[in-house]
Scaffold this active site. Structure first.
Site, PDB file in Angstrom:
ATOM      1  N   ARG A  46       0.883  -1.186   0.000  1.00 47.56           N
ATOM      2  CA  ARG A  46       0.000   0.000   0.000  1.00 47.56           C
ATOM      3  C   ARG A  46       0.911   1.223   0.000  1.00 47.56           C
ATOM      4  O   ARG A  46       1.706   1.415   0.919  1.00 47.56           O
ATOM      5  CB  ARG A  46      -0.913   0.001   1.220  1.00 47.56           C
ATOM      6  N   HIS A  94      -7.312   0.862  -6.622  1.00 50.02           N
ATOM      7  CA  HIS A  94      -7.543   0.005  -5.437  1.00 50.02           C
ATOM      8  C   HIS A  94      -8.204  -1.283  -5.940  1.00 50.02           C
ATOM      9  O   HIS A  94      -9.386  -1.531  -5.714  1.00 50.02           O
ATOM     10  CB  HIS A  94      -8.439   0.752  -4.444  1.00 50.02           C
ATOM     11  N   GLN A 110     -10.197  -3.839  -3.659  1.00 54.23           N
ATOM     12  CA  GLN A 110     -11.473  -3.296  -3.188  1.00 54.23           C
ATOM     13  C   GLN A 110     -12.569  -3.470  -4.242  1.00 54.23           C
ATOM     14  O   GLN A 110     -13.664  -3.952  -3.949  1.00 54.23           O
ATOM     15  CB  GLN A 110     -11.303  -1.795  -2.865  1.00 54.23           C
ATOM     16  N   ASP A 124     -17.078   6.948  -1.715  1.00 52.51           N
ATOM     17  CA  ASP A 124     -15.757   6.820  -1.078  1.00 52.51           C
ATOM     18  C   ASP A 124     -15.499   8.158  -0.388  1.00 52.51           C
ATOM     19  O   ASP A 124     -16.212   9.150  -0.642  1.00 52.51           O
ATOM     20  CB  ASP A 124     -14.716   6.542  -2.189  1.00 52.51           C
ATOM     21  N   CYS A 153     -16.687   1.825   0.411  1.00 50.67           N
ATOM     22  CA  CYS A 153     -15.473   1.022   0.642  1.00 50.67           C
ATOM     23  C   CYS A 153     -14.973   1.142   2.074  1.00 50.67           C
ATOM     24  O   CYS A 153     -14.224   0.279   2.521  1.00 50.67           O
ATOM     25  CB  CYS A 153     -14.383   1.402  -0.357  1.00 50.67           C
ATOM     26  N   ARG A 199     -13.702  -8.615   1.669  1.00 55.38           N
ATOM     27  CA  ARG A 199     -12.285  -8.361   1.349  1.00 55.38           C
ATOM     28  C   ARG A 199     -11.459  -9.608   1.665  1.00 55.38           C
ATOM     29  O   ARG A 199     -10.569  -9.986   0.904  1.00 55.38           O
ATOM     30  CB  ARG A 199     -11.754  -7.171   2.169  1.00 55.38           C
TER      31      ARG A 199
HETATM   32  N1   CP Z   1     -11.398   0.072   2.220  1.00 51.55           N
HETATM   33  C1   CP Z   1     -10.141  -0.029   2.662  1.00 51.55           C
HETATM   34  O1   CP Z   1      -9.196  -0.303   1.920  1.00 51.55           O
HETATM   35  O2   CP Z   1      -9.999   0.144   4.008  1.00 51.55           O
HETATM   36  P1   CP Z   1      -8.633   0.329   4.786  1.00 51.55           P
HETATM   37  O3   CP Z   1      -8.042   1.651   4.357  1.00 51.55           O
HETATM   38  O4   CP Z   1      -9.029   0.335   6.244  1.00 51.55           O
HETATM   39  O5   CP Z   1      -7.710  -0.797   4.463  1.00 51.55           O
HETATM   40  N1  NVA Z   2      -9.788   6.840  -1.813  1.00 55.56           N
HETATM   41  C1  NVA Z   2      -9.495   6.396  -0.464  1.00 55.56           C
HETATM   42  C2  NVA Z   2      -9.765   4.937  -0.302  1.00 55.56           C
HETATM   43  C3  NVA Z   2      -9.634   4.443   1.108  1.00 55.56           C
HETATM   44  C4  NVA Z   2      -9.850   2.952   1.216  1.00 55.56           C
HETATM   45  C5  NVA Z   2      -8.044   6.737  -0.128  1.00 55.56           C
HETATM   46  O1  NVA Z   2      -7.182   6.570  -0.993  1.00 55.56           O
HETATM   47  O2  NVA Z   2      -7.784   7.151   0.998  1.00 55.56           O
END
Ligand code: CP
Ligand code: NVA
Length: 298
Positions: free
Chosen positions: A101, A128, A131, A217, A257, A285
Site C-alpha cells: 500500500r 484500489h 477493493q 468513497d 469502501c 475483502r
Molecule cells: N477500504 C479499505 O481499503 O480500508 P482500509 O483503508 O481500512 O484498508
Molecule cells: N480513496 C481512499 C480509499 C480508502 C480505502 C483513499 O485513498 O484514501
C-alpha cells in the site's frame, strides 16, 4: 509469475476466475483443504494507514497456510530513502509474496519487476483493485451478474477507487456513471485507456436515476489531507442520502469502501440503513483476497 497491480492490467478472464473462486473460498472458510501458501512467508509493506486491507490480508495469508510480516514504511529503511528497487531485491530473496500500500503506482510496478515475487497492489493513488473486485463480488452475491447494470459512483471521481471501477466497467460490461464536480472528475486519459460505457456528470440526481448500485468513497483520500478544507467545500452536495437513494431503483444497493465519514459523502441514516451490505462488503475483502492470492500462486 502473476501479480495484481491494477484492474487496468487484469484480464476479463482472470477477473471472472477470481470472482468465481471467491464464492467457493467464502463457502469453505474454516474447512477448506487447500493451503496454497503453506511454507511461504508474505510481507505487507504499507506506507499509508489501513484497517480492512491489513487485517484481511493478514488473516487471509494465515488461512491459506502462510506466515505474514507487517512492514510499516516508517520502520524499514524505505522510509529513510532506500530505493524501492533495492528494497524489492532484498525482500524478493527472502519472502514469497508482497502486498503493498503506497502512493505512486510506479512503486508497486517497480517492486514487482525487481523482487520477482507475486505482488499485490493494496491501494495506490491510481487504483484500489482488491477493493473493487470485492465490491463486484458483493454486488453479484446479492443481485446476480453485474453485466448490464448501472453503477453510480458519487463524490471524488478522480481518486483510486473510481479509477478501478472505470477499468472494471469495460471488462465486465456494466454502465458506470460518475457524479462529481468538474474538478473531481476522472482524467480524460484514464477514461480513454479504459473505454467502456462511462458517463461523467455534475448532475448527481440524473446520475442516480435508475441506478442498481450507488457507491461512494471518502472526499479526502490519504495523502490529500492538505486539501481537506477545499475538498469539503467543493464536494459538499455530492452525498448519498435519502433523496439520492429515491432516484435509484427500488432494490438498489448502497455501498461504501470504508472508512465512512457521516455527514460528508454519506449521511448517518443512509449509512445505517445499508450497514448490512456495507459490512458484508468489508468482510468480503477477506474472501476475495484469499481468492486473489490463490490465483497468483496457481
Ligand atoms: N477500504 C479499505 O481499503 O480500508 P482500509 O483503508 O481500512 O484498508
Ligand atoms: N480513496 C481512499 C480509499 C480508502 C480505502 C483513499 O485513498 O484514501
Amino acid at each position: 509469475m502473476k501479480h495484481l497491480l491494477s484492474l487496468e492490467k487484469l484480464s476479463r478472464e482472470d477477473m471472472q476466475a477470481i470472482l468465481a473462486s471467491t464464492t467457493t473460498i467464502k463457502k469453505e472458510r474454516g474447512h477448506h483443504k487447500a493451503q496454497p501458501l503453506a511454507g511461504q512467508t508474505w510481507a505487507l509493506m504499507f506506507s499509508k494507514s489501513s484497517t480492512r486491507t491489513r487485517v484481511s490480508f493478514e488473516v487471509g495469508i494465515r488461512e491459506l497456510g502462510g506466515q505474514v510480516m507487517f512492514l510499516s514504511s516508517a520502520d524499514i529503511q524505505l522510509g529513510r530513502g532506500e530505493p524501492i528497487k533495492d528494497t524489492a531485491r532484498v525482500l524478493g530473496r527472502m519472502v514469497h509474496g508482497a502486498v503493498i500500500r503506497t502512493f505512486a503506482q510506479n512503486d508497486v510496478e517497480e517492486f514487482a519487476e525487481y523482487s520477482k515475487i507475486p505482488t499485490v497492489n493494496a491501494l495506490t493513488d491510481d487504483e484500489h483493485p482488491c477493493q473493487i473486485l470485492t465490491d463486484i463480488f458483493t454486488y453479484q452475491e446479492k443481485r446476480g451478474p453485474i453485466q448490464g447494470k448501472v453503477v453510480t459512483f458519487v463524490g471524488d471521481g478522480a481518486c483510486n477507487v473510481p479509477a478501478s471501477w472505470i477499468f472494471a466497467a469495460a471488462k465486465l460490461d456494466f454502465e458506470l456513471r460518475i457524479a462529481a464536480p468538474k474538478k473531481f472528475q476522472p482524467s480524460a486519459d484514464v477514461l480513454k485507456r479504459a473505454g467502456g460505457k462511462i458517463t461523467c456528470t455534475e448532475d448527481l440526481a440524473a446520475a442516480a436515476k435508475g441506478a442498481d448500485l450507488l457507491y461512494t468513497d471518502v472526499w479526502v483520500s490519504m495523502g490529500k489531507e492538505a486539501e481537506s478544507a477545499d475538498r469539503l467545500r467543493e464536494l459538499a452536495g455530492y452525498q448519498i442520502n435519502a433523496s439520492i437513494v429515491k432516484q435509484a431503483k427500488s432494490d438498489a444497493l448502497v455501498m461504501h469502501c470504508l472508512p465512512a465519514y457521516r455527514g460528508k459523502e454519506i449521511d448517518e441514516q443512509t449509512f445505517e440503513a445499508n450497514a448490512q451490505t456495507i459490512f458484508d462488503e468489508a468482510e468480503n475483502r477477506l474472501h476475495c483476497q484469499k481468492a486473489i492470492m490463490s490465483w497468483m500462486v496457481s
